[in-house]
Design an enzyme around this catalytic site. Sequence first.
Site, mmCIF file in Angstrom:
data_model
loop_
_atom_site.group_PDB
_atom_site.id
_atom_site.type_symbol
_atom_site.label_atom_id
_atom_site.label_comp_id
_atom_site.label_asym_id
_atom_site.label_seq_id
_atom_site.Cartn_x
_atom_site.Cartn_y
_atom_site.Cartn_z
ATOM 1 N N ASP A 20 7.977 5.665 13.758
ATOM 2 C CA ASP A 20 7.722 4.916 15.003
ATOM 3 C C ASP A 20 7.944 3.528 15.098
ATOM 4 O OD1 ASP A 20 5.997 5.313 17.701
ATOM 5 O OD2 ASP A 20 5.112 3.558 16.673
ATOM 6 N N TYR A 39 8.177 -4.628 16.966
ATOM 7 C CA TYR A 39 7.872 -4.933 15.618
ATOM 8 C C TYR A 39 8.774 -5.701 14.859
ATOM 9 C CZ TYR A 39 5.004 -0.813 17.002
ATOM 10 O OH TYR A 39 4.158 -0.112 17.847
ATOM 11 N N LYS A 83 10.717 1.871 21.310
ATOM 12 C CA LYS A 83 10.009 1.599 22.488
ATOM 13 C C LYS A 83 10.651 0.328 23.279
ATOM 14 C CE LYS A 83 5.809 2.739 20.217
ATOM 15 N NZ LYS A 83 5.892 2.206 18.767
ATOM 16 N N HIS A 86 6.544 0.655 26.234
ATOM 17 C CA HIS A 86 5.686 0.336 25.496
ATOM 18 C C HIS A 86 4.318 0.093 26.268
ATOM 19 C CE1 HIS A 86 5.149 -1.913 20.838
ATOM 20 N NE2 HIS A 86 4.058 -1.265 21.477
ATOM 21 N N GLY A 114 -8.899 2.775 13.339
ATOM 22 C CA GLY A 114 -9.597 1.970 14.129
ATOM 23 C C GLY A 114 -9.516 0.522 13.739
ATOM 24 N N PHE A 156 -6.665 -4.326 12.419
ATOM 25 C CA PHE A 156 -6.780 -5.548 13.310
ATOM 26 C C PHE A 156 -7.729 -6.636 12.650
ATOM 27 C CE2 PHE A 156 -5.912 -2.023 15.796
ATOM 28 C CZ PHE A 156 -4.987 -2.411 16.801
ATOM 29 N N LYS A 181 0.405 3.741 9.266
ATOM 30 C CA LYS A 181 1.279 2.777 8.522
ATOM 31 C C LYS A 181 0.567 2.465 7.346
ATOM 32 C CE LYS A 181 1.359 -1.699 7.134
ATOM 33 N NZ LYS A 181 0.354 -2.471 6.649
ATOM 34 N N SER A 182 1.531 2.371 6.364
ATOM 35 C CA SER A 182 1.069 2.145 5.101
ATOM 36 C C SER A 182 1.923 1.315 4.323
ATOM 37 C CB SER A 182 0.319 3.068 4.023
ATOM 38 O OG SER A 182 -0.097 2.660 2.879
#
Length: 319
Positions: A45, A50, A79, A112, A218, A222, A271-272
């Site tokens: 994605d 990004y 996007k 987006h 969650g 952020f 994402k990691s």
Amino acid sequence: MTTPTVKLNSGYDMPLVGFGLWKVNNDTCADQVYEAIKQGYRLFDGACDYGNETEAGQGVARAISEGIVKREELFIVSKLWNSFHDPERVEPIARKQLADWGVDYFDLYIVHFPIALKYVDPSVRYPPSWTSENGKLEFSNTPIQATWQAMEALVDAGLARSIGISNFSAQLVMDLLRYARVRPATLQIEHHPYLTQERLVEYAQKEGLVVTAYSSFGPLSFLELEVKNAVNSPPLFEHDLIKGIAEKHGRTPAQVLLRWATQRGIAVIPKSNNPTRLQQNLDVTGWNLEEGDIQKISELDRGLRFNDPLGYGLYVPIF
Ligand SMILES: NC(=O)c1ccc[n+]([C@@H]2O[C@H](COP(=O)([O-])OP(=O)(O)OC[C@H]3O[C@@H](n4cnc5c(N)ncnc54)[C@H](OP(=O)(O)O)[C@@H]3O)[C@@H](O)[C@H]2O)c1
């Protein structure tokens, strides 16, 4: 490890689990994409915003050149950024993004945000971000219908197999479906136990759009951006309910949060930056949570949205 797929209204199959590329660092992105493909990830994605599509494409190219995967086995998502909503800007920017990735079609190309900003020449600033050099938000007058028609033209031209939307409300989806010649295949939204958006999810699914959850963990994503309500929210990984369910299944809290979505037909794109967690995040489909536990997790909803332009100090009150 392979991941199950879900059939899109365009007729194509989309993996239910993918790798989200937001905040994947430029210097490690190519290696991470390459490693993720080796681990079994097939969906990536990405997005203009990004700023790492060239590097992601390098990882893809390496995996293809080594015979680990074929292009047609991958599902590459990108996007359309807000600065390219004017219809005449859509195809040129999609072509630039395809060139960055080093591929000749996107499996899915997504609007987006339902926000049109003034065009920024990529040779001047890329990715354009939200604001101009003087820190101002400058809007374009292009309505979503005009942008969507240009998105449909990408399908006609073979540049995108499916097209989708992100951060759209039910009202906007409803309106778009009135005129769409090519229906959006997916709706990508913020979705985690603190923001379940049940009505929107139900409506989109009823209309045949596959919902993709972003920021499944969650507040976690952020914290580094110092988004105020994320910093002040209790971490989901340490929530007693999530921890208890994880222990019961011999899984991690992250896997429980992802399975809570996938078991309801919602695709996930965690994402990691860490190989062990990357592997863990892919293993979120072949086992089941109890229905009662799914319900209990859904009851954690607090309407808490973290990816809100207002939270970044941008006056775009779309939510
Ligand atoms: N359409 C949109 O507007 C939009 C907005 C936001 C995101 N997205 C997409 O959705 C993707 C995912 O959302 P996101 O990036 O906000 O975050 P996320 O996947 O919810 O969370 C990422 C955070 O969780 C950590 N993490 C990942 N797997 C873990 C695990 N198994 N155990 C413990 N910690 C784990 C990561 O740290 P480490 O890296 O250290 O593991 C990182 O801090 C994005 O990359 C992007 O592709 C789309």
